[in-house]
Design an enzyme around this catalytic site. Structure first.
Site, short mmCIF file in Angstrom:
data_model
loop_
_atom_site.label_atom_id
_atom_site.label_comp_id
_atom_site.label_asym_id
_atom_site.label_seq_id
_atom_site.Cartn_x
_atom_site.Cartn_y
_atom_site.Cartn_z
N PRO A 13 -16.95 -17.51 19.08
CA PRO A 13 -17.47 -16.49 19.99
C PRO A 13 -17.73 -15.13 19.34
CG PRO A 13 -15.14 -16.92 20.39
CD PRO A 13 -15.62 -17.98 19.46
N ASN A 14 -18.79 -14.53 19.82
CA ASN A 14 -19.21 -13.17 19.46
C ASN A 14 -19.84 -13.05 18.07
OD1 ASN A 14 -18.30 -11.88 21.94
ND2 ASN A 14 -16.25 -12.38 21.22
N ARG A 21 -22.32 -5.80 15.77
CA ARG A 21 -20.94 -5.85 16.27
C ARG A 21 -19.99 -5.22 15.23
NH1 ARG A 21 -17.04 -11.17 16.18
NH2 ARG A 21 -15.29 -10.19 17.22
N TYR A 26 -17.24 -5.94 10.27
CA TYR A 26 -17.89 -7.22 9.98
C TYR A 26 -19.14 -7.09 9.10
CZ TYR A 26 -14.75 -8.83 13.64
OH TYR A 26 -13.62 -9.11 14.37
N ASN A 77 -15.63 -20.78 11.25
CA ASN A 77 -15.12 -19.47 11.62
C ASN A 77 -14.87 -19.52 13.12
OD1 ASN A 77 -14.49 -16.88 12.25
ND2 ASN A 77 -16.18 -15.93 11.10
N ALA A 80 -12.23 -15.46 17.57
CA ALA A 80 -10.99 -15.19 18.31
C ALA A 80 -10.21 -16.45 18.65
CB ALA A 80 -11.32 -14.41 19.59
N GLU A 101 -11.62 -22.89 6.44
CA GLU A 101 -11.60 -21.80 7.42
C GLU A 101 -12.19 -20.56 6.76
OE1 GLU A 101 -7.62 -20.67 8.42
OE2 GLU A 101 -8.24 -19.27 10.00
N HIS A 103 -13.35 -16.31 7.43
CA HIS A 103 -13.44 -15.10 8.25
C HIS A 103 -14.13 -14.02 7.44
CE1 HIS A 103 -10.75 -16.78 11.25
NE2 HIS A 103 -10.00 -17.20 10.25
N ARG A 110 -5.15 -6.85 9.87
CA ARG A 110 -5.58 -6.13 11.07
C ARG A 110 -4.45 -6.11 12.11
NH1 ARG A 110 -11.21 -8.57 12.64
NH2 ARG A 110 -11.15 -6.81 14.11
C1 DQA Z 1 -13.17 -13.11 12.64
C2 DQA Z 1 -11.76 -12.48 12.79
C3 DQA Z 1 -11.21 -12.72 14.18
O1 DQA Z 1 -9.92 -12.12 14.30
C4 DQA Z 1 -12.11 -12.12 15.23
O2 DQA Z 1 -11.63 -12.44 16.52
C5 DQA Z 1 -13.54 -12.52 15.07
C6 DQA Z 1 -14.10 -12.61 13.73
C7 DQA Z 1 -13.80 -12.76 11.27
O3 DQA Z 1 -14.74 -13.45 10.90
O4 DQA Z 1 -13.37 -11.82 10.62
O5 DQA Z 1 -14.27 -12.67 16.05
O6 DQA Z 1 -13.04 -14.51 12.71
#
Ligand code: DQA
Length: 157
Positions: A13-14, A21, A26, A77, A80, A101, A103, A110
């Protein structure tokens, strides 16, 4: 030409909002930029990718299950859902495909609630904190893992 099944690159998501964003966290690369980077990286290694993004937990689970049937490896990825989803952990454990995985940020540096990952126990490894470049590293790792898995299978048969 690819000797392995495609690498499925799955985004939670997002991540569709990348580019605008929280750029300080990011970066400025859009998800389309990241997709192009993944395709180029895979292509250089003689592999292909399937690249997807969803804002819905169940869809992400469906895609992990599909990857179990159709992928040589997974790059994920979970955004959240990394920090909340036992279903994510169960799905990754339930498929016999290596997962990497990834990110963009370094969640462990964080807020405390980002320190835990439900993906990590089921992943071959994790790459975090390198921004968009992390996806290129993750795709390379995934292709290597898929090839190693294939070589193992061929030796066993
Ligand atoms: C994320 C890190 C997560 O904590 C966050 O909720 C994201 C992006 C990253 O790519 O840094 O949405 O996965």
């Amino acid at each position: 030409m690819s000797d392995i099944k495609p690498v499925h690159v799955l985004n939670g998501p997002n991540l569709n909002l990348l580019g605008t964003r929280e750029p300080a966290v990011y970066g400025r690369a859009t998800l389309a930029d990241i997709e192009a980077l993944c395709r180029e990286t895979a292509g250089r290694l003689g592999a292909v990718i399937v690249f997807e993004q969803t804002n819905h937990e169940g869809v992400l689970i469906d895609w992990i299950q599909r990857a179990g049937r159709e992928a040589g490896a997974i790059v994920i990825n979970p955004a959240a859902y990394t920090h909340t989803s036992i279903a994510l952990l169960d799905a990754l454990k339930g498929v016999d495909v290596p997962a990497v995985e990834v990110h963009l940020s370094q969640p462990a540096a964080r807020e405390p609630f980002r320190a835990a990952s439900y993906a990590a126990p089921a992943a071959a490894g994790s790459i975090a904190g390198f921004g968009a470049m992390g996806y290129a590293l993750a795709v390379e790792a995934a292709v290597r893992l898929a090839r190693a898995r294939m070589a193992e299978r061929e030796k066993g048969s």
